[in-house]
Motif scaffolding. Structure first.
Motif, mmCIF file in Angstrom:
data_model
loop_
_atom_site.group_PDB
_atom_site.id
_atom_site.type_symbol
_atom_site.label_atom_id
_atom_site.label_comp_id
_atom_site.label_asym_id
_atom_site.label_seq_id
_atom_site.Cartn_x
_atom_site.Cartn_y
_atom_site.Cartn_z
ATOM 1 N N LEU A 1 0.823 -1.217 0.000
ATOM 2 C CA LEU A 1 0.000 0.000 0.000
ATOM 3 C C LEU A 1 0.858 1.269 0.000
ATOM 4 C CD1 LEU A 1 -2.833 -1.108 2.427
ATOM 5 C CD2 LEU A 1 -3.151 -0.361 0.052
ATOM 6 N N ALA A 2 2.024 1.209 0.656
ATOM 7 C CA ALA A 2 2.911 2.373 0.713
ATOM 8 C C ALA A 2 3.416 2.768 -0.672
ATOM 9 C CB ALA A 2 4.085 2.094 1.644
ATOM 10 N N GLN A 3 3.401 1.825 -1.602
ATOM 11 C CA GLN A 3 3.838 2.133 -2.962
ATOM 12 C C GLN A 3 2.817 2.965 -3.726
ATOM 13 O OE1 GLN A 3 5.106 -1.390 -5.033
ATOM 14 N NE2 GLN A 3 6.407 -2.054 -3.346
ATOM 15 N N VAL A 4 1.566 2.947 -3.267
ATOM 16 C CA VAL A 4 0.516 3.683 -3.984
ATOM 17 C C VAL A 4 -0.180 4.735 -3.131
ATOM 18 C CG1 VAL A 4 0.085 1.866 -5.685
ATOM 19 C CG2 VAL A 4 -1.166 1.832 -3.536
ATOM 20 N N LEU A 5 0.011 4.697 -1.822
ATOM 21 C CA LEU A 5 -0.613 5.669 -0.921
ATOM 22 C C LEU A 5 0.472 6.337 -0.078
ATOM 23 C CD1 LEU A 5 -3.647 3.499 0.317
ATOM 24 C CD2 LEU A 5 -3.694 5.322 -1.393
ATOM 25 N N GLU A 6 0.656 7.629 -0.270
ATOM 26 C CA GLU A 6 1.725 8.370 0.423
ATOM 27 C C GLU A 6 1.640 8.274 1.941
ATOM 28 O OE1 GLU A 6 1.700 12.448 -0.728
ATOM 29 O OE2 GLU A 6 2.081 12.000 -2.837
ATOM 30 N N GLU A 7 0.426 8.207 2.482
ATOM 31 C CA GLU A 7 0.234 8.265 3.925
ATOM 32 C C GLU A 7 0.628 6.977 4.643
ATOM 33 O OE1 GLU A 7 -2.154 8.643 1.646
ATOM 34 O OE2 GLU A 7 -2.860 10.690 1.727
ATOM 35 N N VAL A 8 0.798 5.888 3.901
ATOM 36 C CA VAL A 8 1.117 4.600 4.521
ATOM 37 C C VAL A 8 2.626 4.437 4.584
ATOM 38 C CG1 VAL A 8 0.848 2.091 4.321
ATOM 39 C CG2 VAL A 8 -1.044 3.602 3.683
ATOM 40 N N VAL A 9 3.100 4.006 5.753
ATOM 41 C CA VAL A 9 4.530 3.804 5.989
ATOM 42 C C VAL A 9 4.873 2.354 5.677
ATOM 43 C CG1 VAL A 9 6.343 3.855 7.756
ATOM 44 C CG2 VAL A 9 4.487 5.547 7.806
ATOM 45 N N PRO A 10 5.892 2.089 4.844
ATOM 46 C CA PRO A 10 6.295 0.699 4.610
ATOM 47 C C PRO A 10 6.882 0.107 5.894
ATOM 48 C CG PRO A 10 7.813 2.212 3.511
ATOM 49 C CD PRO A 10 6.717 3.051 4.120
ATOM 50 N N THR A 11 6.471 -1.096 6.229
ATOM 51 C CA THR A 11 6.918 -1.726 7.473
ATOM 52 C C THR A 11 7.559 -3.077 7.179
ATOM 53 O OG1 THR A 11 4.720 -2.689 7.720
ATOM 54 C CG2 THR A 11 5.123 -0.643 8.888
ATOM 55 N N PRO A 12 8.605 -3.442 7.918
ATOM 56 C CA PRO A 12 9.196 -4.768 7.731
ATOM 57 C C PRO A 12 8.256 -5.841 8.292
ATOM 58 C CG PRO A 12 10.279 -3.629 9.540
ATOM 59 C CD PRO A 12 9.310 -2.650 8.917
ATOM 60 N N SER A 13 8.347 -7.029 7.741
ATOM 61 C CA SER A 13 7.487 -8.135 8.198
ATOM 62 C C SER A 13 8.125 -8.833 9.396
ATOM 63 C CB SER A 13 7.252 -9.131 7.060
ATOM 64 O OG SER A 13 6.490 -8.544 6.048
ATOM 65 N N THR A 14 7.883 -8.280 10.570
ATOM 66 C CA THR A 14 8.459 -8.840 11.801
ATOM 67 C C THR A 14 7.466 -9.708 12.562
ATOM 68 O OG1 THR A 14 7.756 -6.921 13.093
ATOM 69 C CG2 THR A 14 9.944 -6.815 12.065
ATOM 70 N N GLY A 15 6.177 -9.525 12.293
ATOM 71 C CA GLY A 15 5.163 -10.252 13.051
ATOM 72 C C GLY A 15 4.860 -9.610 14.384
ATOM 73 N N VAL A 16 5.464 -8.448 14.637
ATOM 74 C CA VAL A 16 5.239 -7.699 15.874
ATOM 75 C C VAL A 16 4.545 -6.396 15.510
ATOM 76 C CG1 VAL A 16 6.331 -6.549 17.843
ATOM 77 C CG2 VAL A 16 7.275 -8.698 16.962
ATOM 78 N N LEU A 17 3.526 -6.036 16.264
ATOM 79 C CA LEU A 17 2.808 -4.791 16.008
ATOM 80 C C LEU A 17 3.655 -3.634 16.532
ATOM 81 C CD1 LEU A 17 -0.700 -4.499 15.372
ATOM 82 C CD2 LEU A 17 -0.010 -2.820 17.031
ATOM 83 N N ASP A 18 4.562 -3.167 15.677
ATOM 84 C CA ASP A 18 5.490 -2.091 16.049
ATOM 85 C C ASP A 18 4.820 -0.730 15.889
ATOM 86 O OD1 ASP A 18 5.421 -1.656 13.299
ATOM 87 O OD2 ASP A 18 7.400 -2.508 12.948
ATOM 88 N N SER A 19 5.572 0.341 16.174
ATOM 89 C CA SER A 19 4.990 1.689 16.155
ATOM 90 C C SER A 19 4.539 2.102 14.752
ATOM 91 C CB SER A 19 5.965 2.704 16.737
ATOM 92 O OG SER A 19 7.157 2.716 15.979
ATOM 93 N N ASP A 20 5.311 1.751 13.705
ATOM 94 C CA ASP A 20 4.895 2.104 12.339
ATOM 95 C C ASP A 20 3.626 1.348 11.935
ATOM 96 O OD1 ASP A 20 6.903 3.963 11.925
ATOM 97 O OD2 ASP A 20 8.241 2.540 10.907
ATOM 98 N N SER A 21 3.557 0.079 12.301
ATOM 99 C CA SER A 21 2.359 -0.710 11.976
ATOM 100 C C SER A 21 1.145 -0.151 12.711
ATOM 101 C CB SER A 21 2.563 -2.183 12.350
ATOM 102 O OG SER A 21 3.629 -2.732 11.607
ATOM 103 N N ALA A 22 1.337 0.227 13.990
ATOM 104 C CA ALA A 22 0.235 0.812 14.760
ATOM 105 C C ALA A 22 -0.202 2.139 14.144
ATOM 106 C CB ALA A 22 0.647 1.004 16.223
ATOM 107 N N ALA A 23 0.760 2.943 13.675
ATOM 108 C CA ALA A 23 0.417 4.217 13.020
ATOM 109 C C ALA A 23 -0.375 3.955 11.739
ATOM 110 C CB ALA A 23 1.688 5.010 12.719
ATOM 111 N N ASN A 24 0.031 2.946 10.983
ATOM 112 C CA ASN A 24 -0.711 2.596 9.765
ATOM 113 C C ASN A 24 -2.125 2.137 10.105
ATOM 114 O OD1 ASN A 24 1.294 3.196 7.876
ATOM 115 N ND2 ASN A 24 2.175 1.133 7.969
ATOM 116 N N LEU A 25 -2.260 1.353 11.163
ATOM 117 C CA LEU A 25 -3.593 0.889 11.575
ATOM 118 C C LEU A 25 -4.457 2.076 12.014
ATOM 119 C CD1 LEU A 25 -2.663 -2.391 13.487
ATOM 120 C CD2 LEU A 25 -3.874 -2.207 11.292
ATOM 121 N N ARG A 26 -3.860 3.026 12.728
ATOM 122 C CA ARG A 26 -4.624 4.228 13.111
ATOM 123 C C ARG A 26 -5.064 5.012 11.873
ATOM 124 N NH1 ARG A 26 -1.146 4.004 17.429
ATOM 125 N NH2 ARG A 26 0.420 5.367 16.485
ATOM 126 N N TRP A 27 -4.210 5.071 10.864
ATOM 127 C CA TRP A 27 -4.561 5.759 9.613
ATOM 128 C C TRP A 27 -5.759 5.058 8.955
ATOM 129 C CZ3 TRP A 27 -4.668 4.221 4.467
ATOM 130 C CH2 TRP A 27 -4.828 5.249 3.546
#
Length: 177
Positions: free
Chosen positions: A114-140
């Motif tokens: 999604l980050a490749q087509v939507l500026e507001e989404v932050v690309p996140t590594p696939s860690t399997g942990v709900l990190d701060s960037d993933s949480a920010a994306n979920l809030r978005w």
């Protein structure tokens, strides 16, 4: 050979079956269904007969029809799209920031796409942990869906994320690289 016109009868059905079989068996020539038993249909029938160990006559008798029909149904089963996988459902307990779950690696992969087509989404590594960037994306996602902005992955957020992914990633034409 004189073509036999038959727009919606058995010739068209034969061609449709051979066309479907050719989509999964590349040894069979491509055949465009026309309803006319033409040279292309004859070639497809004869190729089918040869491949399947039937007498190569070009005629479609009961034995040939049944063999083509059997191959057609097998091809239909192979062409059926895969069943969708549910990684997260409304019945699952929400995942909070800092928690880990196997589905989160897929969620993070969806965010990268999604980050490749939507500026507001932050690309996140696939860690399997709900990190701060993933949480920010979920809030978005939650903000744009009118949901409470918790940063947690819950069923309603998952459904909105899947809808976004399908709209902006899987429904887009593939890029030519």
């Amino acid at each position: 050979m004189t073509p036999i016109p038959c727009p919606w009868g058995p010739v068209r059905a034969l061609q449709e079956m051979l066309h479907t079989i050719a989509a999964t068996d590349r040894t069979l020539p491509f055949l465009r269904p026309t309803g006319t038993f033409d040279e292309a249909t004859l070639a497809a029938v004869m190729t089918f007969q040869k491949i399947h160990g039937l007498p190569v006559t070009g005629a479609v008798d009961r034995q040939n029809w049944q063999a083509i029909e059997k191959a057609y149904f097998a091809a239909c089963r192979r062409r059926r799209p895969p069943r969708p996988v549910t990684l997260f459902s409304r019945r699952d307990r929400p995942l909070a920031p800092g928690q880990s779950h196997p589905a989160l690696a897929h969620v993070q992969g969806m965010f990268r796409a999604l980050a490749q087509v939507l500026e507001e989404v932050v690309p996140t590594p696939s860690t399997g942990v709900l990190d701060s960037d993933s949480a920010a994306n979920l809030r978005w996602v939650q903000a744009h869906a009118g949901l409470p902005q918790t940063g947690e992955l819950d069923g309603a957020t998952w459904e909105r994320l899947v809808r976004l992914f399908e709209t902006f990633v899987t429904q887009r034409p593939a890029s030519p690289h």
